[in-house]
Design a protein around this motif. Structure first.
Motif, PDB file in Angstrom:
ATOM      1  N   LYS A   1      11.293 -14.701   3.749  1.00  0.00           N
ATOM      2  CA  LYS A   1      10.523 -15.443   2.760  1.00  0.00           C
ATOM      3  C   LYS A   1       9.243 -14.711   2.353  1.00  0.00           C
ATOM      4  O   LYS A   1       8.444 -15.229   1.597  1.00  0.00           O
ATOM      5  N   THR A   2       9.057 -13.498   2.858  1.00  0.00           N
ATOM      6  CA  THR A   2       7.837 -12.750   2.596  1.00  0.00           C
ATOM      7  C   THR A   2       8.003 -11.873   1.362  1.00  0.00           C
ATOM      8  O   THR A   2       8.891 -11.030   1.311  1.00  0.00           O
ATOM      9  N   ALA A   3       7.142 -12.080   0.352  1.00  0.00           N
ATOM     10  CA  ALA A   3       7.147 -11.221  -0.827  1.00  0.00           C
ATOM     11  C   ALA A   3       6.483  -9.896  -0.464  1.00  0.00           C
ATOM     12  O   ALA A   3       5.666  -9.829   0.455  1.00  0.00           O
ATOM     13  N   ARG A   4       6.856  -8.830  -1.195  1.00  0.00           N
ATOM     14  CA  ARG A   4       6.267  -7.522  -0.933  1.00  0.00           C
ATOM     15  C   ARG A   4       5.974  -6.845  -2.268  1.00  0.00           C
ATOM     16  O   ARG A   4       6.726  -6.981  -3.215  1.00  0.00           O
ATOM     17  N   PHE A   5       4.875  -6.120  -2.307  1.00  0.00           N
ATOM     18  CA  PHE A   5       4.555  -5.349  -3.495  1.00  0.00           C
ATOM     19  C   PHE A   5       4.091  -3.958  -3.083  1.00  0.00           C
ATOM     20  O   PHE A   5       3.655  -3.741  -1.962  1.00  0.00           O
ATOM     21  N   ALA A   6       4.226  -3.005  -4.022  1.00  0.00           N
ATOM     22  CA  ALA A   6       3.829  -1.627  -3.754  1.00  0.00           C
ATOM     23  C   ALA A   6       2.667  -1.245  -4.655  1.00  0.00           C
ATOM     24  O   ALA A   6       2.574  -1.693  -5.803  1.00  0.00           O
ATOM     25  N   VAL A   7       1.784  -0.423  -4.110  1.00  0.00           N
ATOM     26  CA  VAL A   7       0.666   0.147  -4.865  1.00  0.00           C
ATOM     27  C   VAL A   7       0.631   1.646  -4.576  1.00  0.00           C
ATOM     28  O   VAL A   7       1.029   2.089  -3.502  1.00  0.00           O
ATOM     29  N   ASP A   8       0.187   2.409  -5.562  1.00  0.00           N
ATOM     30  CA  ASP A   8      -0.047   3.834  -5.367  1.00  0.00           C
ATOM     31  C   ASP A   8      -1.545   4.034  -5.285  1.00  0.00           C
ATOM     32  O   ASP A   8      -2.288   3.553  -6.143  1.00  0.00           O
ATOM     33  N   VAL A   9      -1.991   4.729  -4.267  1.00  0.00           N
ATOM     34  CA  VAL A   9      -3.419   4.927  -4.025  1.00  0.00           C
ATOM     35  C   VAL A   9      -3.770   6.383  -4.328  1.00  0.00           C
ATOM     36  O   VAL A   9      -3.136   7.296  -3.788  1.00  0.00           O
ATOM     37  N   SER A  10      -4.752   6.590  -5.184  1.00  0.00           N
ATOM     38  CA  SER A  10      -5.133   7.959  -5.559  1.00  0.00           C
ATOM     39  C   SER A  10      -5.804   8.679  -4.390  1.00  0.00           C
ATOM     40  O   SER A  10      -6.333   8.051  -3.461  1.00  0.00           O
ATOM     41  N   ASN A  11      -5.790  10.003  -4.453  1.00  0.00           N
ATOM     42  CA  ASN A  11      -6.466  10.804  -3.423  1.00  0.00           C
ATOM     43  C   ASN A  11      -7.952  10.472  -3.370  1.00  0.00           C
ATOM     44  O   ASN A  11      -8.545  10.449  -2.285  1.00  0.00           O
ATOM     45  N   GLU A  12      -8.562  10.241  -4.518  1.00  0.00           N
ATOM     46  CA  GLU A  12      -9.992   9.889  -4.575  1.00  0.00           C
ATOM     47  C   GLU A  12     -10.250   8.584  -3.819  1.00  0.00           C
ATOM     48  O   GLU A  12     -11.206   8.474  -3.044  1.00  0.00           O
ATOM     49  N   THR A  13      -9.388   7.585  -4.038  1.00  0.00           N
ATOM     50  CA  THR A  13      -9.540   6.304  -3.343  1.00  0.00           C
ATOM     51  C   THR A  13      -9.334   6.482  -1.844  1.00  0.00           C
ATOM     52  O   THR A  13     -10.074   5.908  -1.038  1.00  0.00           O
ATOM     53  N   LEU A  14      -8.348   7.270  -1.454  1.00  0.00           N
ATOM     54  CA  LEU A  14      -8.110   7.519  -0.023  1.00  0.00           C
ATOM     55  C   LEU A  14      -9.318   8.192   0.622  1.00  0.00           C
ATOM     56  O   LEU A  14      -9.674   7.894   1.760  1.00  0.00           O
ATOM     57  N   ALA A  15      -9.981   9.069  -0.115  1.00  0.00           N
ATOM     58  CA  ALA A  15     -11.124   9.808   0.424  1.00  0.00           C
ATOM     59  C   ALA A  15     -12.396   8.967   0.488  1.00  0.00           C
ATOM     60  O   ALA A  15     -13.236   9.171   1.364  1.00  0.00           O
ATOM     61  N   ARG A  16     -12.549   8.000  -0.416  1.00  0.00           N
ATOM     62  CA  ARG A  16     -13.813   7.276  -0.537  1.00  0.00           C
ATOM     63  C   ARG A  16     -13.791   5.850   0.027  1.00  0.00           C
ATOM     64  O   ARG A  16     -14.793   5.150  -0.038  1.00  0.00           O
ATOM     65  N   THR A  17     -12.635   5.430   0.545  1.00  0.00           N
ATOM     66  CA  THR A  17     -12.518   4.087   1.121  1.00  0.00           C
ATOM     67  C   THR A  17     -11.893   4.190   2.509  1.00  0.00           C
ATOM     68  O   THR A  17     -11.561   5.284   2.971  1.00  0.00           O
ATOM     69  N   THR A  18     -11.681   3.065   3.135  1.00  0.00           N
ATOM     70  CA  THR A  18     -11.024   3.048   4.450  1.00  0.00           C
ATOM     71  C   THR A  18      -9.507   3.120   4.340  1.00  0.00           C
ATOM     72  O   THR A  18      -8.826   3.222   5.359  1.00  0.00           O
ATOM     73  N   LEU A  19      -8.952   3.088   3.134  1.00  0.00           N
ATOM     74  CA  LEU A  19      -7.506   3.063   2.968  1.00  0.00           C
ATOM     75  C   LEU A  19      -6.814   4.268   3.601  1.00  0.00           C
ATOM     76  O   LEU A  19      -5.672   4.177   4.031  1.00  0.00           O
ATOM     77  N   GLY A  20      -7.488   5.391   3.673  1.00  0.00           N
ATOM     78  CA  GLY A  20      -6.909   6.583   4.275  1.00  0.00           C
ATOM     79  C   GLY A  20      -6.564   6.404   5.744  1.00  0.00           C
ATOM     80  O   GLY A  20      -5.672   7.073   6.268  1.00  0.00           O
ATOM     81  N   SER A  21      -7.232   5.483   6.410  1.00  0.00           N
ATOM     82  CA  SER A  21      -6.976   5.255   7.839  1.00  0.00           C
ATOM     83  C   SER A  21      -5.998   4.106   8.092  1.00  0.00           C
ATOM     84  O   SER A  21      -5.670   3.823   9.242  1.00  0.00           O
TER      85      SER A  21
END
Length: 86
Positions: A55-75
């Motif tokens: 019953k769990t919906a799922r979605f995908a996002v693409d994260v830019s290299n800039e976003t990975l470098a400047r946020t916690t998303l890279g970890s």
């Protein structure tokens, strides 16, 4: 415009390079490709609505290299819980 109010908590289910697949408590039909969703405060764009697991919906996002470098998303690793704001 985002309100700053968390409307659900998702879980990072898959990470393949810069593509993240997030399970969420929202109804699948309420998700739209091209819609913005804040994930732990970082505004991302839904690029795919993945097939639901149970019953769990799922979605995908693409994260830019800039976003990975400047946020916690890279970890971020699979299993991480994520505050979602629609």
């Amino acid at each position: 415009m985002f309100t700053g109010i968390v409307s659900g908590v998702g879980t990072l289910q898959e990470r393949s390079g810069s593509r993240f697949v997030i399970a969420c408590p929202f109804k699948r039909r309420s998700l739209e490709e091209g819609a913005s969703i804040a994930c732990d405060g970082c505004c991302l764009t839904i690029v795919d609505i993945a097939k639901a697991k149970g019953k769990t919906a799922r979605f995908a996002v693409d994260v830019s290299n800039e976003t990975l470098a400047r946020t916690t998303l890279g970890s971020w690793r699979e299993g991480r819980r994520i505050n979602l704001e629609r």
